[in-house]
Scaffold this motif. Structure first.
Motif, PDB file in Angstrom:
ATOM      1  N   LEU A 203       1.454  -3.328   7.535  1.00 52.61           N
ATOM      2  CA  LEU A 203       0.827  -2.559   6.462  1.00 52.61           C
ATOM      3  C   LEU A 203      -0.629  -2.980   6.276  1.00 52.61           C
ATOM      4  O   LEU A 203      -1.506  -2.136   6.026  1.00 52.61           O
ATOM      5  CB  LEU A 203       1.609  -2.759   5.151  1.00 52.61           C
ATOM      6  CG  LEU A 203       3.023  -2.159   5.114  1.00 52.61           C
ATOM      7  CD1 LEU A 203       3.723  -2.542   3.819  1.00 52.61           C
ATOM      8  CD2 LEU A 203       2.971  -0.642   5.262  1.00 52.61           C
ATOM      9  N   HIS A 204      -0.894  -4.290   6.406  1.00 52.46           N
ATOM     10  CA  HIS A 204      -2.273  -4.762   6.260  1.00 52.46           C
ATOM     11  C   HIS A 204      -3.158  -4.226   7.379  1.00 52.46           C
ATOM     12  O   HIS A 204      -4.293  -3.779   7.119  1.00 52.46           O
ATOM     13  CB  HIS A 204      -2.272  -6.296   6.264  1.00 52.46           C
ATOM     14  CG  HIS A 204      -3.657  -6.890   6.240  1.00 52.46           C
ATOM     15  ND1 HIS A 204      -4.469  -6.810   5.142  1.00 52.46           N
ATOM     16  CD2 HIS A 204      -4.357  -7.541   7.211  1.00 52.46           C
ATOM     17  CE1 HIS A 204      -5.622  -7.400   5.412  1.00 52.46           C
ATOM     18  NE2 HIS A 204      -5.580  -7.851   6.662  1.00 52.46           N
TER      19      HIS A 204
ATOM     20  N   ARG B 129      -2.664  -1.536   9.146  1.00 54.46           N
ATOM     21  CA  ARG B 129      -2.845  -0.095   8.945  1.00 54.46           C
ATOM     22  C   ARG B 129      -3.880   0.179   7.852  1.00 54.46           C
ATOM     23  O   ARG B 129      -4.716   1.080   7.985  1.00 54.46           O
ATOM     24  CB  ARG B 129      -1.506   0.542   8.565  1.00 54.46           C
ATOM     25  CG  ARG B 129      -1.557   2.052   8.445  1.00 54.46           C
ATOM     26  CD  ARG B 129      -0.169   2.599   8.190  1.00 54.46           C
ATOM     27  NE  ARG B 129       0.747   2.221   9.256  1.00 54.46           N
ATOM     28  CZ  ARG B 129       2.065   2.435   9.207  1.00 54.46           C
ATOM     29  NH1 ARG B 129       2.592   3.038   8.150  1.00 54.46           N
ATOM     30  NH2 ARG B 129       2.832   2.060  10.206  1.00 54.46           N
ATOM     31  N   GLU B 130      -3.860  -0.616   6.802  1.00 56.85           N
ATOM     32  CA  GLU B 130      -4.835  -0.444   5.727  1.00 56.85           C
ATOM     33  C   GLU B 130      -6.254  -0.739   6.216  1.00 56.85           C
ATOM     34  O   GLU B 130      -7.201  -0.016   5.889  1.00 56.85           O
ATOM     35  CB  GLU B 130      -4.487  -1.355   4.554  1.00 56.85           C
ATOM     36  CG  GLU B 130      -5.414  -1.186   3.355  1.00 56.85           C
ATOM     37  CD  GLU B 130      -5.027  -2.106   2.222  1.00 56.85           C
ATOM     38  OE1 GLU B 130      -5.742  -2.103   1.200  1.00 56.85           O
ATOM     39  OE2 GLU B 130      -4.024  -2.842   2.362  1.00 56.85           O
TER      40      GLU B 130
ATOM     41  N   GLN C  34      -7.359   2.166   8.331  1.00 61.15           N
ATOM     42  CA  GLN C  34      -7.702   3.308   7.495  1.00 61.15           C
ATOM     43  C   GLN C  34      -9.059   3.117   6.833  1.00 61.15           C
ATOM     44  O   GLN C  34      -9.864   4.054   6.741  1.00 61.15           O
ATOM     45  CB  GLN C  34      -6.626   3.526   6.436  1.00 61.15           C
ATOM     46  CG  GLN C  34      -5.300   4.034   7.001  1.00 61.15           C
ATOM     47  CD  GLN C  34      -4.224   4.138   5.943  1.00 61.15           C
ATOM     48  OE1 GLN C  34      -4.368   3.629   4.825  1.00 61.15           O
ATOM     49  NE2 GLN C  34      -3.121   4.790   6.289  1.00 61.15           N
ATOM     50  N   ARG C  35      -9.337   1.888   6.388  1.00 65.12           N
ATOM     51  CA  ARG C  35     -10.642   1.621   5.786  1.00 65.12           C
ATOM     52  C   ARG C  35     -11.769   1.780   6.808  1.00 65.12           C
ATOM     53  O   ARG C  35     -12.834   2.324   6.492  1.00 65.12           O
ATOM     54  CB  ARG C  35     -10.660   0.214   5.199  1.00 65.12           C
ATOM     55  CG  ARG C  35      -9.818   0.036   3.943  1.00 65.12           C
ATOM     56  CD  ARG C  35      -9.872  -1.393   3.455  1.00 65.12           C
ATOM     57  NE  ARG C  35      -9.083  -1.577   2.238  1.00 65.12           N
ATOM     58  CZ  ARG C  35      -8.905  -2.759   1.647  1.00 65.12           C
ATOM     59  NH1 ARG C  35      -9.470  -3.855   2.160  1.00 65.12           N
ATOM     60  NH2 ARG C  35      -8.180  -2.843   0.550  1.00 65.12           N
TER      61      ARG C  35
END
Length: 259
Positions: A31-32, A34-35, A38-39
Motif C-alpha cells: 500500500l505504501h 502504491r501510494e 500515485q503521488r
C-alpha cells in the motif's frame, strides 16, 4: 508429555502469529509503494499540465501578436490591389499580371495567416500548406515574372504532415529568395521521391545581383528558418552556389518525421 504438547502448540501459535505479522507488513508495504507511485504520477501529471498551460499561453500570445501586426497590413495590400485592378478594368485596360499576382498572393497570405492563427489557438497541431498547393505557388511566381519549371521523379506518395508542410515552405522561401536576390533568373524545382526519403531542390541561374547591386553573402533569416525546419525533422539542408552558377537549395527529408 503434556509439556511437550504445550510447547509444540506454543511454537505453532508463534509461527502463525509471525506469518500473520509478515502478511500484514507485506500488505502495508504494498500500500505504501502504491501510494508513493500515485503521488509520483500525480506530480508528473501536474508538471505536464503546467507545461502545457504555459505553452498554450505562449501560443495565444504569439497568435495575438501575429493578428495585431499582420492582419491589418495584409488587408491593406489586398484592398489596394483590388482597387487598382478594378480601376484598370473600369478604364477598359487589362490589369498587369504582377498586380494580379499581388492580389492573389494577398488572399493566399490571409488564408495562411488564418490557418496559422487557428493552429496556434487550438490545443492540437493542425494542417497547413503542403506540396498539394505547389501548383498555385508556382503560378503566382510565374505571374510575378519568375519563370519556374517543376520536375518530379519517383513515385509520389502521401507524406507525413510535418514533412509535407516543410517541403512546401522550402520551395516557397527559395522562390521568394530568387525573386528578391537573383536578378533576371529562371528557377527549377525538382522533387525526388525514394522509398526512404524526399529530396527538394531549387536551382536558379541568377547572377546574385538585383537592381540594388550585389546582395550580401551572409545567411539571412530565411535560410536560418529553412535549416531549422529541416533539422527538426531529421533531414539535411544545403544552400550555396550551384555547380554551374546561380544558387541551389537542397533539402533531404526522411520518409517519416521523427516522433
Amino acid at each position: 508429555m503434556r509439556n511437550d504438547r504445550g510447547r509444540r502448540a506454543f511454537y505453532a501459535a508463534g509461527w502463525v502469529i509471525s506469518a500473520g505479522v509478515m502478511v500484514v507488513t507485506f500488505r502495508m508495504w504494498q500500500l505504501h509503494v502504491r501510494e508513493v507511485e500515485q503521488r509520483a504520477d500525480e506530480a508528473e501529471r501536474t508538471r505536464d499540465e503546467a507545461a502545457q498551460r504555459r505553452a498554450m499561453e505562449e501560443r495565444l500570445r504569439i497568435a495575438r501578436e501575429l493578428h495585431d501586426s499582420l492582419t491589418h497590413s495584409i488587408s491593406v495590400i489586398r484592398v489596394q490591389a483590388g482597387v487598382a485592378v478594378h480601376l484598370a478594368r473600369k478604364r477598359g485596360e487589362e490589369a498587369p499580371p504582377a498586380l494580379l499576382a499581388i492580389q492573389e498572393a494577398g488572399a493566399d497570405a490571409a488564408r495562411e495567416l488564418r490557418t496559422t492563427l487557428s493552429v496556434l489557438r487550438s490545443e492540437e497541431d493542425g494542417g497547413g500548406s503542403g506540396l498539394g498547393q505547389l501548383g498555385s505557388l508556382v503560378a503566382r511566381a510565374q505571374a510575378a515574372g519568375l519563370p519556374v519549371t517543376v520536375t518530379v521523379t519517383g513515385a509520389e506518395r502521401t507524406l507525413a504532415p510535418e514533412v509535407d508542410q516543410a517541403a512546401y515552405r522550402i520551395v516557397q522561401e527559395a522562390l521568394t529568395n530568387v525573386s528578391r536576390h537573383a536578378g533576371r533568373a529562371c528557377a527549377r524545382v525538382h522533387l525526388r521521391y525514394t522509398p526512404d526519403a524526399l529530396s527538394v531542390q531549387v536551382d536558379d541561374n541568377g547572377t546574385g545581383t538585383g537592381t540594388g547591386g550585389p546582395q550580401p553573402a551572409g545567411p539571412g533569416l530565411g535560410l536560418i528558418g529553412m535549416r531549422e525546419r529541416v533539422t527538426a525533422l531529421g533531414g539535411r539542408l544545403h544552400a550555396g552556389p550551384g555547380h554551374g552558377g546561380g544558387f541551389q537549395v537542397r533539402a533531404e527529408f526522411p520518409a517519416r518525421a521523427p516522433s
